[in-house]
Design a protein around this motif. Structure first.
Motif, short mmCIF file in Angstrom:
data_model
loop_
_atom_site.label_atom_id
_atom_site.label_comp_id
_atom_site.label_asym_id
_atom_site.label_seq_id
_atom_site.Cartn_x
_atom_site.Cartn_y
_atom_site.Cartn_z
N VAL A 1 1.03 1.68 -2.32
CA VAL A 1 0.20 0.96 -1.35
C VAL A 1 0.81 -0.41 -1.08
O VAL A 1 1.04 -0.80 0.07
CB VAL A 1 -1.26 0.81 -1.84
N ASP A 2 1.08 -1.14 -2.16
CA ASP A 2 1.65 -2.49 -2.01
C ASP A 2 3.03 -2.44 -1.36
O ASP A 2 3.34 -3.27 -0.51
CB ASP A 2 1.71 -3.19 -3.36
N GLU A 3 3.84 -1.47 -1.75
CA GLU A 3 5.18 -1.35 -1.17
C GLU A 3 5.11 -1.12 0.34
O GLU A 3 5.84 -1.76 1.11
CB GLU A 3 5.94 -0.20 -1.82
N LEU A 4 4.23 -0.24 0.78
CA LEU A 4 4.12 0.07 2.20
C LEU A 4 3.62 -1.13 3.01
O LEU A 4 4.14 -1.42 4.09
CB LEU A 4 3.22 1.29 2.41
N VAL A 5 2.63 -1.83 2.49
CA VAL A 5 2.13 -3.00 3.21
C VAL A 5 3.20 -4.09 3.22
O VAL A 5 3.41 -4.75 4.25
CB VAL A 5 0.79 -3.50 2.63
N ASP A 6 3.89 -4.27 2.12
CA ASP A 6 4.97 -5.26 2.09
C ASP A 6 6.05 -4.92 3.11
O ASP A 6 6.58 -5.80 3.79
CB ASP A 6 5.58 -5.36 0.69
#
Length: 128
Positions: free
Chosen positions: A84-89
């Motif tokens: 999740v964090d990787e995609l938003v980043d």
């Protein structure tokens, strides 16, 4: 099998497609009229981008201003909190706007962003 088609208006078809490719979506094809493009999100989900005039022709109504209203929030699942964090980043690096830190609600972890055209998205992970 059901396939979900997400249709969104964009200001610039090629720039929007480049943004979504940065998230890992794969380019399908541009429609012969050059006003729309399909991207594959997953086996069962496609994102259809349309220049604003084509989108308005399909819907028959003006496109709402994403600065003052929301026509939809698109939510997609991810296999982990880290993903999740990787995609938003990735979305932010590609020019999107982060909607802040992730939030946890019971077994769900979610984090959101706005794309180049102001459409609101979220990625979420359901634990368990």
């Amino acid at each position: 099998m059901t396939i979900t088609f997400i249709n969104l208006p964009v200001r610039d078809l090629l720039t929007a497609a480049e943004f979504y490719r940065a998230l890992g979506f794969t380019t399908g094809h541009t429609e012969p009229d050059g006003d729309s493009m399909a991207l594959t999100v997953s086996d069962n989900t496609r994102l259809l981008l349309h220049v604003r005039s084509a989108f308005e022709a399909y819907t028959g109504v003006p496109i709402p201003d994403p600065e003052t209203s929301r026509e939809v929030i698109v939510g997609l699942s991810a296999e982990s909190r880290e993903r999740v964090d990787e995609l938003v980043d990735r979305a932010v690096v590609a020019g999107g706007e982060s909607l802040g830190a992730g939030s946890t609600n019971g077994p769900m972890y979610m984090r959101g962003f706005r794309d180049l055209d102001g459409h609101q998205w979220s990625f979420l992970h359901l634990a368990g």
